[in-house]
Design a protein around this motif. Structure first.
Motif, short mmCIF file in Angstrom:
data_model
loop_
_atom_site.label_atom_id
_atom_site.label_comp_id
_atom_site.label_asym_id
_atom_site.label_seq_id
_atom_site.Cartn_x
_atom_site.Cartn_y
_atom_site.Cartn_z
N GLU A 115 2.29 8.66 24.50
CA GLU A 115 3.23 7.96 25.38
C GLU A 115 4.67 8.46 25.21
OE1 GLU A 115 2.31 6.42 27.85
OE2 GLU A 115 1.13 4.62 27.48
N LEU A 116 5.16 8.55 23.99
CA LEU A 116 6.56 8.95 23.79
C LEU A 116 6.77 10.41 24.15
CD1 LEU A 116 7.69 7.05 20.57
CD2 LEU A 116 7.99 6.42 22.96
N GLU A 135 5.17 -1.10 19.73
CA GLU A 135 5.93 -0.02 19.08
C GLU A 135 7.24 -0.55 18.50
OE1 GLU A 135 6.74 4.11 17.93
OE2 GLU A 135 5.17 2.57 17.81
N ILE A 136 7.86 -1.50 19.17
CA ILE A 136 9.04 -2.14 18.58
C ILE A 136 8.63 -2.88 17.30
CG2 ILE A 136 10.82 -3.91 18.89
CD1 ILE A 136 10.90 -3.17 21.85
N ASP A 137 7.50 -3.59 17.34
CA ASP A 137 6.98 -4.23 16.13
C ASP A 137 6.85 -3.20 15.00
OD1 ASP A 137 6.67 -6.69 17.41
OD2 ASP A 137 4.53 -6.44 17.76
N LEU A 179 15.88 -0.91 23.70
CA LEU A 179 15.66 -1.15 22.27
C LEU A 179 14.68 -0.14 21.69
CD1 LEU A 179 15.42 -5.05 22.30
CD2 LEU A 179 17.29 -3.69 21.32
N LEU A 180 13.59 0.10 22.41
CA LEU A 180 12.62 1.09 21.94
C LEU A 180 13.24 2.48 21.90
CD1 LEU A 180 9.84 2.06 21.12
CD2 LEU A 180 9.19 2.09 23.54
N GLY A 181 14.03 2.82 22.93
CA GLY A 181 14.67 4.12 22.94
C GLY A 181 15.55 4.34 21.73
N ASP A 221 20.67 6.79 22.70
CA ASP A 221 21.74 6.66 21.72
C ASP A 221 22.18 5.23 21.48
OD1 ASP A 221 23.20 6.04 24.01
OD2 ASP A 221 24.45 7.85 23.94
N GLY A 222 21.62 4.29 22.20
CA GLY A 222 21.97 2.89 21.99
C GLY A 222 23.20 2.43 22.73
#
Length: 229
Positions: free
Chosen positions: A133-134, A156-158, A203-205, A212-213
């Motif tokens: 996926e990524l 994935e965040i978990d 958030l996942l990114g 870069d947030g």
């Protein structure tokens, strides 16, 4: 509870999406840069094929790769191939992983991955799903973090917030999604608790090193710099 059969089915679906997208490319597009620094799309596709075989090794109790140098050499060797060769390799390696996943096995056993990392065998299919996926997003062919299945994004965040929990370089951090779902991570570095809020895709990114947030809202400090995966 980990459902490896569900994850194996998700891997097949994600691989089909990836193959459909990659099939629209041509040889020049494969040789063009991907979104990963220093890697062409060919590098990404080659890595995906070799990773499938590496995870077959893991499930068989073998070393994931002969060595870090061999892993890199195999990717460099295969990256320059034409599209047709990449597609054939992706299909064949995916089939080998599918066959290994369908074989009777003790999914509760512990297996070893790279760099001494261990995990339950039952989590290996999800690890493969993450790769597919990524790296599909990394190809830069129109599949974005926002297009990922919601279940995958949340899991994935978990996984990543758990991975960074207690990390010596990450201050205590609260990760907050727009719908109110909350995770905690970090805590091994001074400072915090920092609150980082945004869409699940953003958030996942950030957690996965794909963004870069800058789209996130940060309070009680600055956006933590996360270690590479």
């Amino acid at each position: 509870m980990i459902d490896h059969a569900h994850d194996l089915a998700s891997v097949r679906e994600a691989t089909d999406r990836l193959l459909t997208a990659a099939s629209t490319l041509d040889d020049s597009a494969v040789a063009a840069p991907s979104r990963l620094p220093g890697w062409t799309r060919g590098h990404v596709l080659a890595h995906l094929s070799r990773n499938a075989d590496a995870l077959v090794n893991v499930l068989r109790g073998l070393p994931m790769y002969p060595s870090a140098e061999a892993r890199e050499a195999d990717i460099e060797r295969d990256a320059v191939r034409p599209l047709a060769a990449h597609l054939d390799d992706l299909r064949a390696s995916a089939e080998r992983f599918r066959a290994e996943g369908d074989a009777p096995a003790d999914w509760g056993r512990t297996v070893e991955l790279r760099n001494g990392v261990t995990d339950l065998a039952a989590r290996v299919p999800f690890r493969r799903l993450v790769e597919v996926e990524l790296h599909h997003v990394d190809l830069g062919v129109g599949y974005e973090l926002e297009d990922l299945p919601e279940e995958f994004t949340e899991r994935e965040i978990d996984f990543l917030t758990e991975r960074f929990a207690g990390h010596k370089d990450v201050p205590a951090t609260t990760v907050l999604a727009e719908d109110g779902r909350k995770w905690t991570t970090g805590g091994g570095a001074d400072g915090g608790p920092v609150t980082v809020q945004g869409t699940r895709a953003d958030l996942l990114g950030w957690l996965a090193g794909r963004r870069d947030g800058s789209a996130l809202d940060v309070s009680n400090g600055t956006l933590p710099a996360l270690p590479p995966l």
